[in-house]
Write an enzyme that holds these catalytic residues in place. Structure first.
Site, mmCIF file in Angstrom:
data_model
loop_
_atom_site.group_PDB
_atom_site.id
_atom_site.type_symbol
_atom_site.label_atom_id
_atom_site.label_comp_id
_atom_site.label_asym_id
_atom_site.label_seq_id
_atom_site.Cartn_x
_atom_site.Cartn_y
_atom_site.Cartn_z
ATOM 1 N N GLY A 15 0.833 -1.201 0.000
ATOM 2 C CA GLY A 15 0.000 0.000 0.000
ATOM 3 C C GLY A 15 0.867 1.251 0.000
ATOM 4 N N LYS A 18 -0.723 4.319 -1.777
ATOM 5 C CA LYS A 18 -1.688 5.082 -0.974
ATOM 6 C C LYS A 18 -0.964 5.993 0.023
ATOM 7 C CE LYS A 18 -4.487 5.558 2.833
ATOM 8 N NZ LYS A 18 -5.643 5.349 3.654
ATOM 9 N N ASN A 38 7.843 -2.902 -13.169
ATOM 10 C CA ASN A 38 7.350 -4.050 -12.388
ATOM 11 C C ASN A 38 6.445 -3.582 -11.250
ATOM 12 O OD1 ASN A 38 9.582 -2.849 -11.157
ATOM 13 N ND2 ASN A 38 10.521 -4.757 -10.465
ATOM 14 N N ALA A 39 6.607 -2.343 -10.826
ATOM 15 C CA ALA A 39 5.797 -1.802 -9.730
ATOM 16 C C ALA A 39 4.374 -1.537 -10.210
ATOM 17 C CB ALA A 39 6.415 -0.499 -9.223
ATOM 18 N N GLY A 40 3.431 -1.682 -9.291
ATOM 19 C CA GLY A 40 2.043 -1.309 -9.555
ATOM 20 C C GLY A 40 1.507 -0.697 -8.284
ATOM 21 N N THR A 129 7.850 -10.312 -13.219
ATOM 22 C CA THR A 129 6.737 -9.633 -13.889
ATOM 23 C C THR A 129 6.953 -9.588 -15.405
ATOM 24 O OG1 THR A 129 7.861 -7.521 -13.606
ATOM 25 C CG2 THR A 129 6.283 -8.150 -11.875
ATOM 26 N N GLN A 224 8.511 -2.129 -4.786
ATOM 27 C CA GLN A 224 8.710 -3.484 -4.256
ATOM 28 C C GLN A 224 8.757 -3.449 -2.725
ATOM 29 O OE1 GLN A 224 11.025 -2.717 -7.228
ATOM 30 N NE2 GLN A 224 9.074 -3.184 -8.155
ATOM 31 N N THR A 300 -0.024 -5.093 -11.566
ATOM 32 C CA THR A 300 0.773 -5.048 -12.792
ATOM 33 C C THR A 300 0.473 -6.254 -13.673
ATOM 34 O OG1 THR A 300 2.513 -3.770 -11.746
ATOM 35 C CG2 THR A 300 3.156 -5.004 -13.689
ATOM 36 N N LYS A 331 -4.316 -1.608 5.560
ATOM 37 C CA LYS A 331 -5.341 -2.646 5.349
ATOM 38 C C LYS A 331 -5.790 -3.309 6.648
ATOM 39 C CE LYS A 331 -5.350 -4.117 0.927
ATOM 40 N NZ LYS A 331 -5.018 -4.768 -0.345
HETATM 41 P P1 GDP Z 1 1.873 -0.842 -3.482
HETATM 42 O O1 GDP Z 1 2.475 -1.580 -4.632
HETATM 43 O O2 GDP Z 1 2.652 -1.002 -2.230
HETATM 44 O O3 GDP Z 1 1.598 0.600 -3.796
HETATM 45 O O4 GDP Z 1 0.463 -1.539 -3.195
HETATM 46 P P2 GDP Z 1 -0.638 -1.921 -4.293
HETATM 47 O O5 GDP Z 1 -1.258 -0.662 -4.811
HETATM 48 O O6 GDP Z 1 -0.081 -2.871 -5.284
HETATM 49 O O7 GDP Z 1 -1.642 -2.775 -3.410
HETATM 50 C C1 GDP Z 1 -2.298 -2.231 -2.314
HETATM 51 C C2 GDP Z 1 -3.816 -2.227 -2.566
HETATM 52 O O8 GDP Z 1 -4.507 -2.024 -1.361
HETATM 53 C C3 GDP Z 1 -4.263 -1.118 -3.508
HETATM 54 O O9 GDP Z 1 -5.319 -1.611 -4.303
HETATM 55 C C4 GDP Z 1 -4.757 -0.025 -2.562
HETATM 56 O O10 GDP Z 1 -5.762 0.777 -3.145
HETATM 57 C C5 GDP Z 1 -5.318 -0.832 -1.438
HETATM 58 N N1 GDP Z 1 -5.197 -0.231 -0.097
HETATM 59 C C6 GDP Z 1 -4.187 0.538 0.385
HETATM 60 N N2 GDP Z 1 -4.407 0.814 1.704
HETATM 61 C C7 GDP Z 1 -5.551 0.186 2.031
HETATM 62 C C8 GDP Z 1 -6.288 0.051 3.267
HETATM 63 O O11 GDP Z 1 -5.895 0.556 4.319
HETATM 64 N N3 GDP Z 1 -7.419 -0.706 3.220
HETATM 65 C C9 GDP Z 1 -7.858 -1.302 2.085
HETATM 66 N N4 GDP Z 1 -8.973 -2.021 2.155
HETATM 67 N N5 GDP Z 1 -7.206 -1.193 0.925
HETATM 68 C C10 GDP Z 1 -6.059 -0.471 0.904
HETATM 69 P P1 IMO Z 2 5.228 -3.014 -5.995
HETATM 70 O O1 IMO Z 2 6.076 -1.775 -6.164
HETATM 71 C C1 IMO Z 2 5.045 -7.322 -5.508
HETATM 72 C C2 IMO Z 2 8.111 -9.670 -7.567
HETATM 73 C C3 IMO Z 2 7.704 -10.554 -8.741
HETATM 74 C C4 IMO Z 2 8.738 -11.658 -8.615
HETATM 75 C C5 IMO Z 2 9.992 -10.909 -8.166
HETATM 76 C C6 IMO Z 2 10.948 -10.552 -9.314
HETATM 77 O O2 IMO Z 2 3.883 -2.914 -6.639
HETATM 78 O O3 IMO Z 2 5.167 -3.396 -4.554
HETATM 79 P P2 IMO Z 2 10.885 -8.740 -11.275
HETATM 80 O O4 IMO Z 2 9.861 -8.499 -12.343
HETATM 81 O O5 IMO Z 2 11.118 -7.557 -10.393
HETATM 82 O O6 IMO Z 2 12.161 -9.327 -11.790
HETATM 83 O O7 IMO Z 2 10.234 -9.903 -10.351
HETATM 84 O O8 IMO Z 2 9.533 -9.726 -7.537
HETATM 85 N N1 IMO Z 2 7.720 -8.245 -7.700
HETATM 86 C C7 IMO Z 2 6.749 -7.668 -6.974
HETATM 87 N N2 IMO Z 2 5.891 -8.193 -6.083
HETATM 88 N N3 IMO Z 2 5.024 -5.997 -5.769
HETATM 89 C C8 IMO Z 2 5.892 -5.466 -6.644
HETATM 90 O O9 IMO Z 2 6.005 -4.129 -6.830
HETATM 91 C C9 IMO Z 2 6.791 -6.304 -7.327
HETATM 92 N N4 IMO Z 2 7.755 -6.115 -8.254
HETATM 93 C C10 IMO Z 2 8.331 -7.307 -8.457
HETATM 94 O O10 IMO Z 2 6.388 -11.033 -8.578
HETATM 95 O O11 IMO Z 2 8.381 -12.544 -7.592
HETATM 96 MG MG MG Z 3 1.938 -3.017 -6.024
#
Ligand code: GDP
Ligand code: IMO
Ligand code: MG
Length: 433
Positions: A15, A18, A38-40, A129, A224, A300, A331
């Site tokens: 998260g 956020k 790779n990040a999402g 990814t 990550q 992603t 969360k």
């Molecule tokens: P990040 O890669 O660390 O930025 O995390 P992601 O965006 O990949 O995954 C986190 C998900 O949880 C996203 O869909 C956020 O919108 C959601 N999220 C973040 N904080 C909270 C929370 O406190 N509660 C809930 N229910 N969802 C959250």
């Molecule tokens: P955010 O920023 C979760 C994981 C992949 C794989 C390993 C190597 O959204 O938190 P790569 O493509 O980097 O060579 O993959 O790392 N991975 C992640 N898992 N969140 C991510 O980014 C990730 N970026 C890579 O799933 O296991």
């Molecule tokens: Mg993410």
């Protein structure tokens, strides 16, 4: 020293997006310091969802400037697509987004190699990814990569590409049975993207140091998570960059003495995408139940995330290797319906009990979680805006995380929207560190 670093304290997807978006309201600059497409990072603002891959999570605050630092590997196609989508949704990007001339470029050859290696029988499957991340960092370390600034010099680019392809084409042809590539074709694609990409290039290291000198507020955004870090993660099941706080200095050009506070983001439970050991992972039925409650699908790749209880052995380790000043626990609301919660506090490996995170994957793969059971709160937390408004069992859970991890809870997130947040550490409110 108004520089704040935000890192993932688990296996990614904590998260961070956020939390960075929330704190960016007070920031003059938000800077991504490592990783690539790779990040999402999903950010929810006013009911609208934005998923950011390369663009820093400060872009949704009109006043904040955003930088893609030198430590990031930049895929031009992915970047330009993301910018195009943001612009189409009314987000002003021009003049607010800058890229370091030293950022390495992820090219089609890197994506092809990532996919070929993942699909190949002889190679260990990491579950990458397939965004070309590891091959781009390999070329960076192998000194055959291209950096954004190089794009202005076609002869140099062609010569670097030729050197890089000399080895890669042998692999493509003889090892992976894949199509070979030519330096000219690759260069044509780069040259096409360069026209749109070069206007974003700026002396970001200079900008950031000037910003620091004049007391501006700078937020360094990690991608990550600590357990995917190339040095400290669950090697070899890791990404290819330093996702821990040390990467914030090498990936931006701001020296480590400039950083005033490191915030680690962790979920109230744990998730992991891709392969690799995950001691606190739940059995398939409870794994699925938590996945649905938390919406745990990758932003992603769309892959289902593996789910488990919070792993406090791993978190303790993340607190240490990042030098965390505080934790942002996200969360918490996802656990609202649980009558009881478990938390992993140690590992059993054979006849031994480990309280520390082991360095080898073999040991971690054998680790069985030692869990404690805690009372759930079985009540909605999404409306809470102060800790006092949280149910007692939820507050007890936070205190338990603090005791076991060795870090203070600085912020609690109880929903995806900005407002669904409890800021605990006053230093984060006034940006005083
Ligand atoms: P990040 O890669 O660390 O930025 O995390 P992601 O965006 O990949 O995954 C986190 C998900 O949880 C996203 O869909 C956020 O919108 C959601 N999220 C973040 N904080 C909270 C929370 O406190 N509660 C809930 N229910 N969802 C959250
Ligand atoms: P955010 O920023 C979760 C994981 C992949 C794989 C390993 C190597 O959204 O938190 P790569 O493509 O980097 O060579 O993959 O790392 N991975 C992640 N898992 N969140 C991510 O980014 C990730 N970026 C890579 O799933 O296991
Ligand atoms: Mg993410």
């Amino acid at each position: 020293m108004p520089v704040l670093t935000v890192v993932g304290a688990q296996w990614g997807d904590e998260g961070k997006g956020k939390i960075v978006d929330l704190l960016a309201e007070q920031a003059d600059y938000v800077v991504r310091f490592q990783g690539g497409a790779n990040a999402g990072h999903e950010v929810v603002v006013g009911g609208q969802n934005y998923v950011l891959h390369l663009v820093p999570s400060g872009i949704l605050h009109p006043r904040t400037l955003n930088i893609v630092g030198n430590g990031v590997v930049l895929d031009p196609d992915s970047f330009l697509k993301e910018v195009g989508e943001l612009t189409a949704r009314g987000v002003k990007v021009k003049g607010r987004l800058f890229i370091s001339p030293r950022a390495h470029l992820t090219l089609p050859l890197h994506k092809a190699l990532d996919a070929a290696r993942e699909g190949s029988k002889g190679q260990k499957t990491i579950g990458s990814t397939k965004r070309g991340i590891s091959p781009t960092y390999m070329d960076k370390a192998g000194r055959v990569g291209l950096r954004l600034a190089d794009v202005a010099d076609p002869d140099y680019c062609l010569s670097q590409l030729k050197t890089s392809l000399q080895e890669k084409n042998v692999l493509f042809r003889h090892l992976y049975g894949a199509k070979t590539l030519t330096a000219r074709t690759l260069w044509k694609e780069i040259a096409r993207a360069a026209h749109d990409l070069l206007p974003y290039m700026a002396d970001t290291e200079g900008m950031l140091n000037a910003a620091w000198s004049s007391g501006k507020r700078v937020l360094l955004e990690g991608a990550q998570g600590s357990l995917l870090d190339i040095d400290f993660g669950t090697y070899p099941y890791v990404t290819a960059s330093n996702a821990t706080a040390g990467g914030a200095a090498t990936g931006t050009g701001l020296g480590p003495t400039r950083i005033g506070y490191v915030l680690g983001v962790c979920k109230a439970y744990a998730t992991r995408v891709g392969e690799g050991p995950f001691p606190s992972e739940l059995d398939p039925r409870r794994n699925q139940a938590l996945r649905e409650l938390g919406g745990e699908y990758g932003r992603t790749t769309g892959r289902a995330r593996r789910c488990g209880w919070i792993d406090l052995v791993a978190l303790r380790y993340a607190v240490q290797v990042n030098g965390l000043d505080g934790l942002a626990v996200t969360k918490l609301d996802v656990l609202d319906s649980f009558p009881e919660i478990e938390a992993c506090v140690a590992y059993r490996v054979g006849s031994r009990t480990l309280r520390h995170f082991p360095p080898t994957t073999a040991e971690l793969a054998r680790a069985k979680p030692v869990t404690v059971r805690l009372k759930g709160w079985a009540r909605a937390t999404t409306g809470a805006r102060t800790q006092a408004e949280l149910p007692k069992a939820a507050r007890d859970y936070l205190r338990f995380i603090e005791r076991e991890s060795g870090a203070k809870v600085a912020l609690v997130s109880v929903g995806a929207e900005r407002a669904r947040t409890i800021t605990v550490d006053p230093r984060l409110k006034g940006w005083r560190f």
